[in-house]
Scaffold this motif. Structure first.
Motif, PDB file in Angstrom:
ATOM      1  N   VAL A 101     -45.793 -21.486  -0.500  1.00  0.00           N
ATOM      2  CA  VAL A 101     -46.928 -22.416  -0.533  1.00  0.00           C
ATOM      3  C   VAL A 101     -46.822 -23.255  -1.793  1.00  0.00           C
ATOM      4  CG1 VAL A 101     -49.431 -22.622  -0.752  1.00  0.00           C
ATOM      5  CG2 VAL A 101     -48.457 -20.929   0.809  1.00  0.00           C
ATOM      6  N   TYR A 102     -46.895 -24.595  -1.627  1.00  0.00           N
ATOM      7  CA  TYR A 102     -46.723 -25.497  -2.768  1.00  0.00           C
ATOM      8  C   TYR A 102     -47.841 -26.533  -2.878  1.00  0.00           C
ATOM      9  CZ  TYR A 102     -42.103 -23.416  -2.659  1.00  0.00           C
ATOM     10  OH  TYR A 102     -41.076 -22.513  -2.654  1.00  0.00           O
ATOM     11  N   SER A 103     -48.819 -26.461  -1.984  1.00  0.00           N
ATOM     12  CA  SER A 103     -49.956 -27.386  -2.030  1.00  0.00           C
ATOM     13  C   SER A 103     -51.081 -26.800  -1.190  1.00  0.00           C
ATOM     14  CB  SER A 103     -49.551 -28.771  -1.499  1.00  0.00           C
ATOM     15  OG  SER A 103     -49.131 -28.682  -0.148  1.00  0.00           O
ATOM     16  N   GLY A 104     -52.224 -27.503  -1.179  1.00  0.00           N
ATOM     17  CA  GLY A 104     -53.349 -27.060  -0.379  1.00  0.00           C
ATOM     18  C   GLY A 104     -54.283 -26.117  -1.120  1.00  0.00           C
ATOM     19  N   PRO A 105     -55.308 -25.597  -0.432  1.00  0.00           N
ATOM     20  CA  PRO A 105     -56.313 -24.733  -1.065  1.00  0.00           C
ATOM     21  C   PRO A 105     -55.739 -23.493  -1.756  1.00  0.00           C
ATOM     22  CG  PRO A 105     -57.064 -25.461   1.093  1.00  0.00           C
ATOM     23  CD  PRO A 105     -55.634 -25.883   0.980  1.00  0.00           C
ATOM     24  N   LEU A 106     -54.682 -22.910  -1.184  1.00  0.00           N
ATOM     25  CA  LEU A 106     -54.116 -21.700  -1.791  1.00  0.00           C
ATOM     26  C   LEU A 106     -53.549 -21.962  -3.181  1.00  0.00           C
ATOM     27  CD1 LEU A 106     -52.297 -19.602   0.973  1.00  0.00           C
ATOM     28  CD2 LEU A 106     -54.197 -18.902  -0.498  1.00  0.00           C
ATOM     29  N   ILE A 107     -53.129 -23.208  -3.425  1.00  0.00           N
ATOM     30  CA  ILE A 107     -52.561 -23.520  -4.741  1.00  0.00           C
ATOM     31  C   ILE A 107     -53.636 -23.383  -5.813  1.00  0.00           C
ATOM     32  CG2 ILE A 107     -52.954 -26.005  -5.054  1.00  0.00           C
ATOM     33  CD1 ILE A 107     -49.550 -24.300  -5.370  1.00  0.00           C
ATOM     34  N   ILE A 108     -54.906 -23.609  -5.437  1.00  0.00           N
ATOM     35  CA  ILE A 108     -56.011 -23.434  -6.383  1.00  0.00           C
ATOM     36  C   ILE A 108     -56.117 -21.965  -6.773  1.00  0.00           C
ATOM     37  CG2 ILE A 108     -58.511 -23.604  -6.685  1.00  0.00           C
ATOM     38  CD1 ILE A 108     -58.485 -25.989  -4.781  1.00  0.00           C
ATOM     39  N   LEU A 109     -56.026 -21.078  -5.780  1.00  0.00           N
ATOM     40  CA  LEU A 109     -56.088 -19.635  -6.052  1.00  0.00           C
ATOM     41  C   LEU A 109     -54.919 -19.187  -6.907  1.00  0.00           C
ATOM     42  CD1 LEU A 109     -57.260 -16.789  -5.600  1.00  0.00           C
ATOM     43  CD2 LEU A 109     -55.925 -16.690  -3.475  1.00  0.00           C
ATOM     44  N   PHE A 110     -53.700 -19.571  -6.516  1.00  0.00           N
ATOM     45  CA  PHE A 110     -52.507 -19.175  -7.262  1.00  0.00           C
ATOM     46  C   PHE A 110     -52.574 -19.666  -8.701  1.00  0.00           C
ATOM     47  CE2 PHE A 110     -49.820 -19.340  -3.092  1.00  0.00           C
ATOM     48  CZ  PHE A 110     -50.477 -18.211  -2.639  1.00  0.00           C
ATOM     49  N   ASN A 111     -52.954 -20.933  -8.864  1.00  0.00           N
ATOM     50  CA  ASN A 111     -53.016 -21.514 -10.199  1.00  0.00           C
ATOM     51  C   ASN A 111     -54.094 -20.849 -11.045  1.00  0.00           C
ATOM     52  OD1 ASN A 111     -52.111 -23.884 -11.992  1.00  0.00           O
ATOM     53  ND2 ASN A 111     -54.328 -24.094 -12.021  1.00  0.00           N
ATOM     54  N   SER A 112     -55.225 -20.527 -10.436  1.00  0.00           N
ATOM     55  CA  SER A 112     -56.331 -19.912 -11.176  1.00  0.00           C
ATOM     56  C   SER A 112     -55.962 -18.521 -11.663  1.00  0.00           C
ATOM     57  CB  SER A 112     -57.583 -19.846 -10.297  1.00  0.00           C
ATOM     58  OG  SER A 112     -58.020 -21.146  -9.948  1.00  0.00           O
ATOM     59  N   VAL A 113     -55.299 -17.740 -10.810  1.00  0.00           N
ATOM     60  CA  VAL A 113     -54.888 -16.388 -11.210  1.00  0.00           C
ATOM     61  C   VAL A 113     -53.930 -16.454 -12.397  1.00  0.00           C
ATOM     62  CG1 VAL A 113     -53.594 -14.334 -10.504  1.00  0.00           C
ATOM     63  CG2 VAL A 113     -55.253 -15.345  -8.947  1.00  0.00           C
ATOM     64  N   GLY A 114     -52.896 -17.287 -12.278  1.00  0.00           N
ATOM     65  CA  GLY A 114     -51.933 -17.431 -13.372  1.00  0.00           C
ATOM     66  C   GLY A 114     -52.575 -17.947 -14.636  1.00  0.00           C
ATOM     67  N   PHE A 115     -53.471 -18.922 -14.495  1.00  0.00           N
ATOM     68  CA  PHE A 115     -54.121 -19.519 -15.664  1.00  0.00           C
ATOM     69  C   PHE A 115     -54.993 -18.496 -16.392  1.00  0.00           C
ATOM     70  CE2 PHE A 115     -57.674 -21.655 -17.728  1.00  0.00           C
ATOM     71  CZ  PHE A 115     -57.027 -22.599 -18.492  1.00  0.00           C
ATOM     72  N   LEU A 116     -55.773 -17.720 -15.653  1.00  0.00           N
ATOM     73  CA  LEU A 116     -56.679 -16.756 -16.281  1.00  0.00           C
ATOM     74  C   LEU A 116     -55.908 -15.636 -16.983  1.00  0.00           C
ATOM     75  CD1 LEU A 116     -59.446 -16.570 -13.529  1.00  0.00           C
ATOM     76  CD2 LEU A 116     -59.624 -17.607 -15.806  1.00  0.00           C
ATOM     77  N   ILE A 117     -54.834 -15.162 -16.364  1.00  0.00           N
ATOM     78  CA  ILE A 117     -54.001 -14.135 -17.013  1.00  0.00           C
ATOM     79  C   ILE A 117     -53.361 -14.703 -18.271  1.00  0.00           C
ATOM     80  CG2 ILE A 117     -51.905 -12.733 -16.777  1.00  0.00           C
ATOM     81  CD1 ILE A 117     -52.608 -12.411 -13.813  1.00  0.00           C
ATOM     82  N   ALA A 118     -52.824 -15.919 -18.163  1.00  0.00           N
ATOM     83  CA  ALA A 118     -52.157 -16.542 -19.306  1.00  0.00           C
ATOM     84  C   ALA A 118     -53.141 -16.838 -20.435  1.00  0.00           C
ATOM     85  CB  ALA A 118     -51.472 -17.837 -18.861  1.00  0.00           C
ATOM     86  N   THR A 119     -54.338 -17.287 -20.097  1.00  0.00           N
ATOM     87  CA  THR A 119     -55.320 -17.622 -21.124  1.00  0.00           C
ATOM     88  C   THR A 119     -55.838 -16.377 -21.824  1.00  0.00           C
ATOM     89  OG1 THR A 119     -55.985 -19.561 -19.833  1.00  0.00           O
ATOM     90  CG2 THR A 119     -57.463 -18.863 -21.578  1.00  0.00           C
ATOM     91  N   THR A 120     -56.030 -15.297 -21.063  1.00  0.00           N
ATOM     92  CA  THR A 120     -56.434 -14.033 -21.695  1.00  0.00           C
ATOM     93  C   THR A 120     -55.352 -13.547 -22.648  1.00  0.00           C
ATOM     94  OG1 THR A 120     -57.760 -13.444 -19.757  1.00  0.00           O
ATOM     95  CG2 THR A 120     -57.159 -11.658 -21.260  1.00  0.00           C
ATOM     96  N   ASN A 121     -54.090 -13.701 -22.229  1.00  0.00           N
ATOM     97  CA  ASN A 121     -52.967 -13.372 -23.107  1.00  0.00           C
ATOM     98  C   ASN A 121     -53.031 -14.208 -24.383  1.00  0.00           C
ATOM     99  OD1 ASN A 121     -49.913 -12.562 -23.606  1.00  0.00           O
ATOM    100  ND2 ASN A 121     -49.956 -14.782 -23.666  1.00  0.00           N
ATOM    101  N   ALA A 122     -53.306 -15.511 -24.220  1.00  0.00           N
ATOM    102  CA  ALA A 122     -53.388 -16.407 -25.375  1.00  0.00           C
ATOM    103  C   ALA A 122     -54.522 -16.016 -26.314  1.00  0.00           C
ATOM    104  CB  ALA A 122     -53.577 -17.848 -24.905  1.00  0.00           C
ATOM    105  N   TYR A 123     -55.629 -15.581 -25.749  1.00  0.00           N
ATOM    106  CA  TYR A 123     -56.776 -15.178 -26.574  1.00  0.00           C
ATOM    107  C   TYR A 123     -56.390 -14.067 -27.540  1.00  0.00           C
ATOM    108  CZ  TYR A 123     -61.089 -12.823 -27.908  1.00  0.00           C
ATOM    109  OH  TYR A 123     -62.087 -12.205 -28.626  1.00  0.00           O
ATOM    110  N   PHE A 124     -55.738 -13.039 -27.020  1.00  0.00           N
ATOM    111  CA  PHE A 124     -55.396 -11.895 -27.874  1.00  0.00           C
ATOM    112  C   PHE A 124     -54.316 -12.242 -28.890  1.00  0.00           C
ATOM    113  CE2 PHE A 124     -57.486  -9.596 -24.380  1.00  0.00           C
ATOM    114  CZ  PHE A 124     -58.375  -8.842 -25.134  1.00  0.00           C
ATOM    115  N   TRP A 125     -53.322 -13.040 -28.470  1.00  0.00           N
ATOM    116  CA  TRP A 125     -52.292 -13.446 -29.431  1.00  0.00           C
ATOM    117  C   TRP A 125     -52.903 -14.282 -30.553  1.00  0.00           C
ATOM    118  CZ3 TRP A 125     -47.338 -12.106 -30.310  1.00  0.00           C
ATOM    119  CH2 TRP A 125     -46.661 -11.393 -29.319  1.00  0.00           C
ATOM    120  N   ASN A 126     -53.775 -15.208 -30.191  1.00  0.00           N
ATOM    121  CA  ASN A 126     -54.384 -16.065 -31.207  1.00  0.00           C
ATOM    122  C   ASN A 126     -55.413 -15.311 -32.031  1.00  0.00           C
ATOM    123  OD1 ASN A 126     -53.354 -18.946 -30.935  1.00  0.00           O
ATOM    124  ND2 ASN A 126     -53.821 -18.487 -28.814  1.00  0.00           N
ATOM    125  N   ARG A 127     -56.146 -14.408 -31.412  1.00  0.00           N
ATOM    126  CA  ARG A 127     -57.169 -13.633 -32.123  1.00  0.00           C
ATOM    127  C   ARG A 127     -56.537 -12.711 -33.161  1.00  0.00           C
ATOM    128  NH1 ARG A 127     -60.140 -11.431 -34.823  1.00  0.00           N
ATOM    129  NH2 ARG A 127     -62.343 -10.990 -34.607  1.00  0.00           N
TER     130      ARG A 127
END
Length: 206
Positions: A101-127
């Motif tokens: 899957v490379y477009s459409g509604p599912l891309i929102i889900l895939f992108n959100s999961v990756g973004f939230l995991i990555a951002t939480t990772n960034a929080y702890f590294w920066n904190r």
């Protein structure tokens, strides 16, 4: 001359380099650039290459930090941010590889999961590293600010990815995996700037 970088900085940036290489593999596997084939040797070379590059970059940042502590802090933020970006990209590419899957509604889900995991990772590294506050533990007020900054970043990031992949679409002659990653890189640029401002002046403000 070693600069202001400490042994701990090199230890942490070595971990970042190894993780960088590991998450680069699904990105390369999805994009399939010329001459690329995932083998034990190519995987090891990729991971070791990122490990060496991360340490070299820290050495350069340490020298620059002798003149500008703020730039050294930005370099550490950049290292943590680059890792988070590759985690984000890696997870998105893993999902795309599995589900095709490379477009459409599912891309929102895939992108959100990756973004939230990555951002939480960034929080702890920066904190704990880039914006470390000596003798001060994480608290609910700080975490609530983190949620606000993250949610804004999520809307910005996912909106750009969805717009480019599902509304604009890949240019004629360009493969969907490549356009998906171009869209993601495009979304990362404003997001990195937003996160740095958010981390420095909102979440980890003095």
């Amino acid at each position: 001359m070693t600069g202001v970088a400490t042994k701990k900085d090199y230890y942490l940036v070595s971990i970042i380099g190894l993780l960088f290489g590991a998450f680069a593999l699904p990105i390369l596997e999805n994009l399939q650039p010329p001459q690329w084939e995932l083998t034990l040797a190519s995987g090891a070379v990729t991971i070791i290459g990122f490990f060496l590059f991360a340490n070299f970059s820290m050495w350069i940042a340490g020298l620059i930090g002798l003149r500008s502590p703020t730039m050294f802090q930005f370099a550490k933020y950049g290292a943590a941010g680059a890792l988070s970006a590759f985690i984000d990209l890696g997870i998105l590419n893993i999902f795309s590889l599995i589900f095709k899957v490379y477009s459409g509604p599912l891309i929102i889900l895939f992108n959100s999961v990756g973004f939230l995991i990555a951002t939480t990772n960034a929080y702890f590294w920066n904190r704990l590293w880039a914006f470390k506050k000596e003798g001060e533990r994480p608290n609910l007020k700080e975490y609530s600010r983190f949620i606000c900054v993250t949610f804004t970043g999520l809307l910005l990031n996912t909106g750009i990815v969805y717009l480019m992949t599902s509304v604009i679409g890949a240019p004629e002659g360009m493969g969907e995996p490549l356009w998906e990653n171009i869209s993601k890189f495009t979304a990362i640029v404003p997001n990195v700037m937003w996160n740095f401002v958010g981390y420095k002046f909102i979440i980890f403000k003095p």
